[in-house]
Design an enzyme around this catalytic site. Structure first.
Site, PDB file in Angstrom:
ATOM      1  N   GLY A  41       0.809  -1.207   0.064  1.00  0.00           N
ATOM      2  CA  GLY A  41      -0.055   0.163   0.126  1.00  0.00           C
ATOM      3  C   GLY A  41       0.913   1.302   0.087  1.00  0.00           C
ATOM      4  CG  ASP A  96      -1.414   2.137   2.846  1.00  0.00           C
ATOM      5  OD1 ASP A  96      -1.281   1.874   3.965  1.00  0.00           O
ATOM      6  OD2 ASP A  96      -2.207   1.328   2.180  1.00  0.00           O
ATOM      7  CG  ASP A  99      -9.167   1.642   8.977  1.00  0.00           C
ATOM      8  OD1 ASP A  99      -9.772   1.999   9.739  1.00  0.00           O
ATOM      9  OD2 ASP A  99      -9.281   1.040   7.971  1.00  0.00           O
ATOM     10  CE  LYS A 127     -10.296   4.122   5.656  1.00  0.00           C
ATOM     11  NZ  LYS A 127     -11.118   2.808   5.765  1.00  0.00           N
ATOM     12  CB  VAL A 149      -9.845   5.776   0.294  1.00  0.00           C
ATOM     13  CG1 VAL A 149     -10.603   6.934   0.977  1.00  0.00           C
ATOM     14  CG2 VAL A 149      -8.751   5.495   1.270  1.00  0.00           C
ATOM     15  CG  ASP A 155      -5.326  -3.077  -2.560  1.00  0.00           C
ATOM     16  OD1 ASP A 155      -4.770  -2.528  -1.471  1.00  0.00           O
ATOM     17  OD2 ASP A 155      -5.368  -4.273  -2.781  1.00  0.00           O
ATOM     18  NE  ARG A 161      -1.279  -2.626  -5.009  1.00  0.00           N
ATOM     19  CZ  ARG A 161      -1.650  -3.021  -3.687  1.00  0.00           C
ATOM     20  NH1 ARG A 161      -1.473  -2.060  -2.624  1.00  0.00           N
ATOM     21  NH2 ARG A 161      -1.839  -4.329  -3.276  1.00  0.00           N
TER      22      ARG A 161
HETATM   23  P1  XMP Z   1      -5.050  -0.989  10.188  1.00  0.00           P
HETATM   24  O1  XMP Z   1      -6.645  -1.432  10.314  1.00  0.00           O
HETATM   25  O2  XMP Z   1      -4.179  -1.956  10.629  1.00  0.00           O
HETATM   26  O3  XMP Z   1      -5.077  -0.740   8.755  1.00  0.00           O
HETATM   27  O4  XMP Z   1      -4.624   0.442  10.802  1.00  0.00           O
HETATM   28  C1  XMP Z   1      -3.728  -0.595   8.047  1.00  0.00           C
HETATM   29  C2  XMP Z   1      -4.000  -1.310   6.670  1.00  0.00           C
HETATM   30  O5  XMP Z   1      -5.338  -1.734   6.296  1.00  0.00           O
HETATM   31  C3  XMP Z   1      -5.391  -1.404   4.828  1.00  0.00           C
HETATM   32  N1  XMP Z   1      -6.390  -0.311   4.821  1.00  0.00           N
HETATM   33  C4  XMP Z   1      -6.916   0.260   3.536  1.00  0.00           C
HETATM   34  N2  XMP Z   1      -6.670  -0.181   2.331  1.00  0.00           N
HETATM   35  N3  XMP Z   1      -8.435   1.309   1.666  1.00  0.00           N
HETATM   36  C5  XMP Z   1      -7.413   0.571   1.403  1.00  0.00           C
HETATM   37  O6  XMP Z   1      -6.920   0.406   0.187  1.00  0.00           O
HETATM   38  C6  XMP Z   1      -8.795   1.756   2.912  1.00  0.00           C
HETATM   39  O7  XMP Z   1      -9.553   2.522   3.228  1.00  0.00           O
HETATM   40  C7  XMP Z   1      -7.922   1.230   3.907  1.00  0.00           C
HETATM   41  N4  XMP Z   1      -8.029   1.098   5.275  1.00  0.00           N
HETATM   42  C8  XMP Z   1      -7.069   0.269   5.710  1.00  0.00           C
HETATM   43  C9  XMP Z   1      -4.114  -0.721   4.460  1.00  0.00           C
HETATM   44  O8  XMP Z   1      -3.293  -1.810   3.717  1.00  0.00           O
HETATM   45  C10 XMP Z   1      -3.233  -0.319   5.512  1.00  0.00           C
HETATM   46  O9  XMP Z   1      -1.918  -0.344   5.685  1.00  0.00           O
END
Ligand code: XMP
Length: 172
Positions: A41, A96, A99, A127, A149, A155, A161
């Site tokens: 990502g 990237d 979340d 987020k 997103v 992706d 991507r």
């Molecule tokens: P966490 O939940 O561990 O998330 O903080 C980190 C990883 O989750 C993926 N991620 C997303 N990928 N759109 C994406 O394409 C999104 O909105 C999204 N939210 C989380 C991402 O790989 C990130 O490194």
């Protein structure tokens, strides 16, 4: 149409990445930085950020996976593949998006066990959502609403991507 409204344009990303690179360089002036990019990502953010950092860097990467479709599985696969020498180094983790926080929290715990001299984290996006792990990033590009997103490295099951901007994803 899965590719929804543009949330952050390529020009905005470019400007903010340069600012972050400057900030990171100032904060680590006179040091060498080991930059650990989380694949896939962060690929575009990582390479753009690296070129905006003006102090010496060494690059490491680690491939992690937690998402299936638009939801986290809650399991971070790949931390066991963490390679590289972090002991005694100044380390910057680049991802990237922040979340749930599970990825950064588990990864930084694994890195701390290797006793780096300093450990900081940079994410392009954060987020606005209740985190499942108590974690924040030292360097944040943009705060975004709680919406899936795509683009600029992010992706949906491997697709979209390479879009140059960040877009809202519209599920079918
Ligand atoms: P966490 O939940 O561990 O998330 O903080 C980190 C990883 O989750 C993926 N991620 C997303 N990928 N759109 C994406 O394409 C999104 O909105 C999204 N939210 C989380 C991402 O790989 C990130 O490194």
């Amino acid at each position: 149409m899965p590719v929804g409204k543009t949330l952050i344009s390529a020009a905005q990303i470019h400007r903010r990445t340069r600012e972050l690179g400057q900030l990171i360089s100032n904060d680590h002036a006179g040091k060498e930085l080991v930059v650990l990019g989380l694949m896939n990502g962060s690929i575009f953010f990582l390479t753009d950020l690296l070129r905006s950092i003006t102090i010496p860097t060494r690059l490491e990467t680690c491939r992690l996976q937690s998402y299936q479709d638009t939801h986290t599985t809650g399991q971070i696969r790949g931390i066991e593949n963490l390679e590289g020498e972090f002991r005694g180094k100044h380390v910057l983790v680049v991802d990237d998006i922040l979340d749930t926080g599970l990825t950064l929290s588990k990864l930084t715990a694994a890195l701390r066990a290797q006793k780096p001299r300093s450990l900081r984290t940079a994410v392009l996006l954060s987020k606005q959502v209740a985190r499942k792990a108590r974690v924040t990033a030292h360097y944040i590009g943009f705060e975004i609403p709680n919406h899936f997103v795509i683009g600029y490295g992010l992706d949906y099951n491997g697709a979209y991507r390479s879009l140059p901007s960040i877009h809202l994803f519209n599920p079918a």
